[in-house]
Design a protein around this motif. Structure first.
Motif, PDB file in Angstrom:
ATOM      1  N   ASN A  49       0.794  -1.236   0.000  1.00 38.62           N
ATOM      2  CA  ASN A  49       0.000   0.000   0.000  1.00 38.62           C
ATOM      3  C   ASN A  49       0.828   1.288   0.000  1.00 38.62           C
ATOM      4  OD1 ASN A  49      -2.586  -1.426   0.127  1.00 38.62           O
ATOM      5  ND2 ASN A  49      -2.009  -1.898   2.234  1.00 38.62           N
ATOM      6  N   THR A  68      -2.195   3.838  -0.095  1.00 35.00           N
ATOM      7  CA  THR A  68      -3.493   3.332  -0.541  1.00 35.00           C
ATOM      8  C   THR A  68      -4.140   2.353   0.437  1.00 35.00           C
ATOM      9  OG1 THR A  68      -2.472   1.498  -1.754  1.00 35.00           O
ATOM     10  CG2 THR A  68      -2.791   3.577  -2.969  1.00 35.00           C
ATOM     11  N   ILE A 111      -7.160   7.886  -0.942  1.00 32.65           N
ATOM     12  CA  ILE A 111      -5.713   7.666  -0.844  1.00 32.65           C
ATOM     13  C   ILE A 111      -5.101   8.911  -0.214  1.00 32.65           C
ATOM     14  CG2 ILE A 111      -5.655   6.199  -2.909  1.00 32.65           C
ATOM     15  CD1 ILE A 111      -4.271   8.663  -4.324  1.00 32.65           C
TER      16      ILE A 111
END
Length: 158
Positions: A49, A68, A111
């Motif tokens: 992520n 993310t 995000i």
């Protein structure tokens, strides 16, 4: 007045692919801060992520760090950890970047992003490619140098 040429989805995809192939070939002789061979176009941070993203479209080129994680709280923890390293990051980059906690990506997903944008260039104009490459190259290399030092600060968040 200059007319914008319209591309089919396939033509647009082929042009973008040609750009990223050219960029990858241009950077292929450059090794990482740790002396390793690296895929600069698809840079791997080694952290789920956390991505270093470069994007180029018909009006801009951008580079940045994208967080993310689907859990907004965990995403914020990562963002805060980057904020702790803000001065270090900016010293590697030699410039200030924009910091956005909990923004939306092009798919509407939440995000967080730390990055910079170059306006007025188009990946669809081959004559802009050297300018775009010159924008990306020092920044992705600086991100790699930063990351070779900073990644250990994120071990506890894995």
């Amino acid at each position: 007045m200059k007319v914008q040429r319209m591309y089919t989805r396939e033509e647009a995809s082929n042009i973008k692919q040609a750009f990223w192939t050219a960029f990858g070939q241009y950077l292929s002789p450059v090794t990482s801060a740790e002396g390793l061979k690296v895929n600069w176009v698809n840079y791997k941070t080694g952290l789920k992520n956390v991505y270093f993203r470069m994007q180029a479209d018909k009006r801009t080129a951008s580079i940045g760090i994208e967080l993310t994680h689907p859990d907004a709280g965990i995403q914020e923890l990562f963002f805060e950890q980057f904020k702790e390293l803000r001065n270090v990051l900016h010293s590697y980059l030699g410039e200030e970047w924009d910091w956005q906690l909990h923004t939306r990506d092009e798919y509407g997903k939440t995000i967080s992003r730390i990055g910079t944008v170059m306006e007025g260039v188009s990946v669809f104009k081959r004559e802009d490619w050297p300018q775009i490459i010159s924008f990306f190259k020092p920044r992705i290399i600086a991100l790699d140098e930063f990351w070779s030092d900073a990644k250990y600060s994120f071990e506890a968040l894995k």
